[in-house]
Design an enzyme around this catalytic site. Structure first.
Site, PDB file in Angstrom:
ATOM      1  N   LYS A 181       0.839  -1.209   0.000  1.00  0.00           N
ATOM      2  CA  LYS A 181       0.000   0.000   0.000  1.00  0.00           C
ATOM      3  C   LYS A 181       0.870   1.253   0.000  1.00  0.00           C
ATOM      4  CE  LYS A 181      -3.694  -2.536   0.268  1.00  0.00           C
ATOM      5  NZ  LYS A 181      -3.067  -3.844   0.083  1.00  0.00           N
TER       6      LYS A 181
HETATM    7  C1  LIG Z   1      -8.668  -3.309  -2.508  1.00  0.00           C
HETATM    8  C2  LIG Z   1      -8.297  -4.016  -1.240  1.00  0.00           C
HETATM    9  N1  LIG Z   1      -9.279  -4.295  -0.345  1.00  0.00           N
HETATM   10  C3  LIG Z   1      -8.998  -4.906   0.815  1.00  0.00           C
HETATM   11  C4  LIG Z   1      -7.717  -5.275   1.151  1.00  0.00           C
HETATM   12  C5  LIG Z   1      -7.504  -6.003   2.436  1.00  0.00           C
HETATM   13  O1  LIG Z   1      -6.542  -5.472   3.251  1.00  0.00           O
HETATM   14  P1  LIG Z   1      -5.713  -6.434   4.241  1.00  0.00           P
HETATM   15  O2  LIG Z   1      -4.707  -7.166   3.385  1.00  0.00           O
HETATM   16  O3  LIG Z   1      -5.085  -5.487   5.205  1.00  0.00           O
HETATM   17  O4  LIG Z   1      -6.699  -7.360   4.877  1.00  0.00           O
HETATM   18  C6  LIG Z   1      -6.664  -4.995   0.249  1.00  0.00           C
HETATM   19  C7  LIG Z   1      -5.257  -5.310   0.526  1.00  0.00           C
HETATM   20  O5  LIG Z   1      -4.746  -6.343   0.652  1.00  0.00           O
HETATM   21  C8  LIG Z   1      -6.967  -4.378  -0.980  1.00  0.00           C
HETATM   22  O6  LIG Z   1      -6.013  -4.135  -1.895  1.00  0.00           O
END
Ligand SMILES: Cc1ncc(COP(=O)(O)O)c(C=O)c1O
Length: 181
Positions: A181
């Site tokens: 990110k």
């Molecule tokens: C568009 C999107 N939604 C949700 C997530 C979920 O985040 P996390 O990996 O912190 O659970 C991510 C990242 O992995 C993402 O890129």
């Protein structure tokens, strides 16, 4: 030439602050969490921010908090990380996919209305790769049909469209901090 999709951005300042936390011996819900929540809310421009363990959990909590459940439909995009559809399935609701705009790779806002039924409860757009969705138009559609909007801004910290930050035009938005990110 190889252009990476993303990479972690770690400076001496991050290393210093991590060391500060380690020296404090306070590794869970301590003062840094509160500071993070306050700074995050101020940066994004929302009243509150709540830190949870992942973007996935944040999305799931938002779906739950809106009372979305079995038999309900949530309109979303098929081009995303799997969490944006899974958070709907966790509550036994149904993700209804609207195809993407080939230019922005985001949900094609022009095609949202044709997928709305009497079971639709919310629209869940995703700002893919930090490219903001036109949330003003999503908001207009949601208001017209009495729907909630959940904003998956996991990939879009700091992104802006027409002077509005991603994560500010919805019932609730989620940001994530996985290294890409
Ligand atoms: C568009 C999107 N939604 C949700 C997530 C979920 O985040 P996390 O990996 O912190 O659970 C991510 C990242 O992995 C993402 O890129």
């Amino acid at each position: 030439m190889r252009i990476p999709l993303s990479g972690p951005d770690i400076t001496e300042r991050e290393i210093e602050l991590v060391n500060e936390v380690l020296r404090s011996r306070w590794l869970s819900m301590g003062p840094k969490v509160k500071e993070f929540e306050e700074k995050m809310a101020a940066y994004v421009g929302r009243r509150f921010a709540v830190a949870v363990n992942s973007g996935t959990s944040g999305l799931h909590l938002l779906v739950r908090s809106l009372g979305i459940g079995e038999g309900d439909e949530v309109i979303t995009t098929p081009f995303s990380f799997v969490a944006s559809a899974n958070c709907i399935l966790y509550e036994r609701a149904r993700p209804v996919f609207v195809d993407i705009d080939p230019l922005t790779l985001n949900i094609d806002v022009d095609r949202i209305e044709e997928k709305i039924t009497e079971r639709t409860k919310a629209i869940l757009p995703v700002h893919v790769f930090g490219q903001p969705v036109d949330m003003e138009r999503v908001g207009e559609i949601a208001q017209k049909h009495g729907l909630a909007v959940i904003e998956d801004a996991c990939e879009a910290i700091g992104a802006e469209y027409r002077g509005r930050k991603a994560g500010t035009q919805s019932e609730g938005a989620v940001f994530a901090f996985y290294p890409n990110k």
